[in-house]
Motif scaffolding. Sequence first.
Motif, PDB file in Angstrom:
ATOM      1  N   ARG A  65      28.965  32.954  37.746  1.00 11.50           N
ATOM      2  CA  ARG A  65      28.363  33.890  38.707  1.00 11.50           C
ATOM      3  C   ARG A  65      28.730  33.514  40.136  1.00 11.50           C
ATOM      4  O   ARG A  65      28.977  34.395  40.970  1.00 11.50           O
ATOM      5  N   TYR A  66      28.762  32.218  40.413  1.00  9.95           N
ATOM      6  CA  TYR A  66      29.150  31.780  41.756  1.00  9.95           C
ATOM      7  C   TYR A  66      30.580  32.220  42.057  1.00  9.95           C
ATOM      8  O   TYR A  66      30.868  32.746  43.140  1.00  9.95           O
ATOM      9  N   MET A  67      31.479  32.004  41.114  1.00 17.04           N
ATOM     10  CA  MET A  67      32.875  32.395  41.329  1.00 17.04           C
ATOM     11  C   MET A  67      33.007  33.907  41.511  1.00 17.04           C
ATOM     12  O   MET A  67      33.767  34.380  42.364  1.00 17.04           O
ATOM     13  N   LEU A  68      32.263  34.665  40.720  1.00 21.78           N
ATOM     14  CA  LEU A  68      32.275  36.114  40.872  1.00 21.78           C
ATOM     15  C   LEU A  68      31.851  36.515  42.277  1.00 21.78           C
ATOM     16  O   LEU A  68      32.446  37.425  42.885  1.00 21.78           O
ATOM     17  N   ALA A  69      30.846  35.824  42.812  1.00 17.60           N
ATOM     18  CA  ALA A  69      30.367  36.126  44.156  1.00 17.60           C
ATOM     19  C   ALA A  69      31.408  35.798  45.224  1.00 17.60           C
ATOM     20  O   ALA A  69      31.369  36.352  46.331  1.00 17.60           O
ATOM     21  N   GLN A  70      32.351  34.903  44.884  1.00 21.23           N
ATOM     22  CA  GLN A  70      33.426  34.547  45.821  1.00 21.23           C
ATOM     23  C   GLN A  70      34.634  35.467  45.649  1.00 21.23           C
ATOM     24  O   GLN A  70      35.674  35.255  46.274  1.00 21.23           O
ATOM     25  N   GLY A  71      34.527  36.456  44.774  1.00 26.06           N
ATOM     26  CA  GLY A  71      35.606  37.415  44.574  1.00 26.06           C
ATOM     27  C   GLY A  71      36.523  37.124  43.406  1.00 26.06           C
ATOM     28  O   GLY A  71      37.516  37.834  43.203  1.00 26.06           O
ATOM     29  N   ILE A  72      36.214  36.096  42.613  1.00 25.99           N
ATOM     30  CA  ILE A  72      37.051  35.780  41.448  1.00 25.99           C
ATOM     31  C   ILE A  72      36.785  36.802  40.348  1.00 25.99           C
ATOM     32  O   ILE A  72      35.623  37.067  40.001  1.00 25.99           O
ATOM     33  N   ASP A  73      37.846  37.361  39.784  1.00 25.58           N
ATOM     34  CA  ASP A  73      37.682  38.341  38.714  1.00 25.58           C
ATOM     35  C   ASP A  73      38.577  38.050  37.505  1.00 25.58           C
ATOM     36  O   ASP A  73      38.766  38.903  36.642  1.00 25.58           O
ATOM     37  N   GLN A  74      39.115  36.816  37.452  1.00 24.03           N
ATOM     38  CA  GLN A  74      39.911  36.414  36.291  1.00 24.03           C
ATOM     39  C   GLN A  74      39.689  34.923  36.046  1.00 24.03           C
ATOM     40  O   GLN A  74      39.612  34.130  36.992  1.00 24.03           O
ATOM     41  N   PHE A  75      39.577  34.558  34.765  1.00 27.03           N
ATOM     42  CA  PHE A  75      39.160  33.212  34.396  1.00 27.03           C
ATOM     43  C   PHE A  75      40.034  32.661  33.276  1.00 27.03           C
ATOM     44  O   PHE A  75      40.414  33.380  32.352  1.00 27.03           O
ATOM     45  N   LEU A  76      40.308  31.353  33.367  1.00 30.50           N
ATOM     46  CA  LEU A  76      41.000  30.612  32.320  1.00 30.50           C
ATOM     47  C   LEU A  76      40.044  29.530  31.853  1.00 30.50           C
ATOM     48  O   LEU A  76      39.740  28.584  32.589  1.00 30.50           O
ATOM     49  N   VAL A  88      31.739  33.454  28.696  1.00 31.40           N
ATOM     50  CA  VAL A  88      32.284  33.794  30.008  1.00 31.40           C
ATOM     51  C   VAL A  88      32.564  35.283  30.152  1.00 31.40           C
ATOM     52  O   VAL A  88      32.229  35.889  31.176  1.00 31.40           O
ATOM     53  N   HIS A  89      33.193  35.902  29.137  1.00 32.30           N
ATOM     54  CA  HIS A  89      33.533  37.319  29.300  1.00 32.30           C
ATOM     55  C   HIS A  89      32.283  38.181  29.426  1.00 32.30           C
ATOM     56  O   HIS A  89      32.277  39.174  30.149  1.00 32.30           O
ATOM     57  N   GLU A  90      31.194  37.794  28.733  1.00 29.88           N
ATOM     58  CA  GLU A  90      29.953  38.556  28.844  1.00 29.88           C
ATOM     59  C   GLU A  90      29.344  38.421  30.233  1.00 29.88           C
ATOM     60  O   GLU A  90      28.905  39.405  30.837  1.00 29.88           O
ATOM     61  N   ILE A  91      29.322  37.209  30.753  1.00 28.93           N
ATOM     62  CA  ILE A  91      28.782  36.970  32.091  1.00 28.93           C
ATOM     63  C   ILE A  91      29.604  37.714  33.140  1.00 28.93           C
ATOM     64  O   ILE A  91      29.071  38.439  33.985  1.00 28.93           O
ATOM     65  N   ALA A  92      30.932  37.540  33.072  1.00 22.02           N
ATOM     66  CA  ALA A  92      31.809  38.111  34.080  1.00 22.02           C
ATOM     67  C   ALA A  92      31.855  39.631  33.998  1.00 22.02           C
ATOM     68  O   ALA A  92      31.749  40.325  35.025  1.00 22.02           O
ATOM     69  N   GLN A  93      31.996  40.175  32.790  1.00 21.39           N
ATOM     70  CA  GLN A  93      32.157  41.622  32.661  1.00 21.39           C
ATOM     71  C   GLN A  93      30.849  42.371  32.837  1.00 21.39           C
ATOM     72  O   GLN A  93      30.856  43.574  33.098  1.00 21.39           O
ATOM     73  N   ASN A  94      29.734  41.672  32.735  1.00 22.60           N
ATOM     74  CA  ASN A  94      28.451  42.290  33.064  1.00 22.60           C
ATOM     75  C   ASN A  94      28.380  42.614  34.548  1.00 22.60           C
ATOM     76  O   ASN A  94      27.811  43.633  34.955  1.00 22.60           O
ATOM     77  N   ALA A  95      28.988  41.731  35.365  1.00 20.62           N
ATOM     78  CA  ALA A  95      29.012  41.949  36.813  1.00 20.62           C
ATOM     79  C   ALA A  95      30.207  42.789  37.237  1.00 20.62           C
ATOM     80  O   ALA A  95      30.123  43.577  38.186  1.00 20.62           O
ATOM     81  N   ASN A  96      31.331  42.593  36.545  1.00 22.13           N
ATOM     82  CA  ASN A  96      32.564  43.312  36.875  1.00 22.13           C
ATOM     83  C   ASN A  96      33.273  43.669  35.569  1.00 22.13           C
ATOM     84  O   ASN A  96      33.921  42.821  34.968  1.00 22.13           O
ATOM     85  N   PRO A  97      33.152  44.916  35.125  1.00 20.15           N
ATOM     86  CA  PRO A  97      33.746  45.315  33.842  1.00 20.15           C
ATOM     87  C   PRO A  97      35.251  45.070  33.760  1.00 20.15           C
ATOM     88  O   PRO A  97      35.804  44.986  32.651  1.00 20.15           O
ATOM     89  N   ASP A  98      35.905  44.934  34.913  1.00 16.56           N
ATOM     90  CA  ASP A  98      37.355  44.714  34.925  1.00 16.56           C
ATOM     91  C   ASP A  98      37.733  43.238  34.927  1.00 16.56           C
ATOM     92  O   ASP A  98      38.923  42.905  34.960  1.00 16.56           O
ATOM     93  N   ALA A  99      36.741  42.349  34.896  1.00 22.30           N
ATOM     94  CA  ALA A  99      37.023  40.913  34.899  1.00 22.30           C
ATOM     95  C   ALA A  99      37.810  40.531  33.646  1.00 22.30           C
ATOM     96  O   ALA A  99      37.582  41.067  32.555  1.00 22.30           O
ATOM     97  N   ARG A 100      38.738  39.596  33.818  1.00 20.37           N
ATOM     98  CA  ARG A 100      39.620  39.196  32.722  1.00 20.37           C
ATOM     99  C   ARG A 100      39.399  37.725  32.372  1.00 20.37           C
ATOM    100  O   ARG A 100      39.212  36.893  33.265  1.00 20.37           O
ATOM    101  N   VAL A 101      39.462  37.433  31.073  1.00 21.48           N
ATOM    102  CA  VAL A 101      39.182  36.069  30.602  1.00 21.48           C
ATOM    103  C   VAL A 101      40.180  35.676  29.526  1.00 21.48           C
ATOM    104  O   VAL A 101      40.411  36.435  28.574  1.00 21.48           O
ATOM    105  N   VAL A 102      40.757  34.483  29.679  1.00 19.27           N
ATOM    106  CA  VAL A 102      41.579  33.881  28.630  1.00 19.27           C
ATOM    107  C   VAL A 102      40.870  32.630  28.146  1.00 19.27           C
ATOM    108  O   VAL A 102      40.609  31.708  28.921  1.00 19.27           O
ATOM    109  N   PRO A 122      39.914  44.744  25.802  1.00 17.30           N
ATOM    110  CA  PRO A 122      41.287  44.563  26.288  1.00 17.30           C
ATOM    111  C   PRO A 122      41.415  43.536  27.409  1.00 17.30           C
ATOM    112  O   PRO A 122      42.530  43.107  27.726  1.00 17.30           O
ATOM    113  N   ASN A 123      40.287  43.116  27.979  1.00 20.71           N
ATOM    114  CA  ASN A 123      40.330  42.202  29.125  1.00 20.71           C
ATOM    115  C   ASN A 123      39.912  40.776  28.776  1.00 20.71           C
ATOM    116  O   ASN A 123      39.606  39.985  29.681  1.00 20.71           O
ATOM    117  N   ALA A 124      39.894  40.444  27.503  1.00 22.43           N
ATOM    118  CA  ALA A 124      39.572  39.066  27.094  1.00 22.43           C
ATOM    119  C   ALA A 124      40.350  38.730  25.836  1.00 22.43           C
ATOM    120  O   ALA A 124      40.401  39.522  24.897  1.00 22.43           O
TER     121      ALA A 124
END
Length: 268
Positions: A65-76, A88-102, A122-124
């Motif tokens: 959530r902290y990273m999302l607040a800093q504008g991060i929208d992709q995670f490894l 991670v994909h649930e946390i991130a995509q709940n805030a930003n549906p376009d967030a990507r996770v590997v 398609p984004n994880a």
Amino acid sequence: MERPDWAPKDVDIEKASAARLYDYFLGGSYNFEVDRALGRQIEQAAPGVPEFAFLNRAYLRRAVRYMLAQGIDQFLDLGSGIPTAGNVHEIAQNANPDARVVYVDNEPVAVAHADLILEDNPNAVAIEAELQDHATVLGHEKTRGLLDFSRPIGLLAVAVLHFLPTGVDPNAVLAEYRRALPAGSYFALSHLTRDVGSDQVDQIMRLYAQSQNPITPRSKDEITGLFEGFDVVDPGIVFTPLWHPESPEDIGERPDRSGAFVGVGRKP
């Protein structure tokens, strides 16, 4: 031991794994009797381990959530483990549906289960690889197909580096990932320590030595050194509950009992 229908054919069901033990401690169902048996031994010898797992999971949520607040929208996510609720994909995509996770893990059960969960997402994606094999992880077609390395990325190494095999230098491993990250990227880490509760940690080390993934705890100074090349954000390297708690209940009476240090850094 009978192989469950969901277990990949090539997975070792006779020896416990860290990913499946973590799933057991979190109350998941993707573990074998060998994992549950060792898990019960660990709970008896070191009663704080399940709490470590839940505190670590809560830290992961706060860090993402902290990273999302800093504008991060992709995670490894290195050493992601078996995807359970609140990954991670649930946390991130709940805030930003376009967030990507590997997701990256060396445990076939973790990757197979992730593939099922992410089948319609398609984004994880998940890849099976050793995190120290940075060339495979960073060069994988799924990684390159989903993450844009010209933009900041959130790198996660949560409760995984203490499982690196003996002789593998975590600083050298992280240096390769740091080099691949563009400026403005973030790095989140949690790591088991012997600085407090050393007797209990010794018991954990002894029991995990029976699994596929022995443990190497590190001191606060050693863990701080893993952030070389990153600017550590406030409040620095602290016990798990002390990193951006959301309520007094998050901290508890003895945050040092979390057994781990955590932190987040930014690549300048």
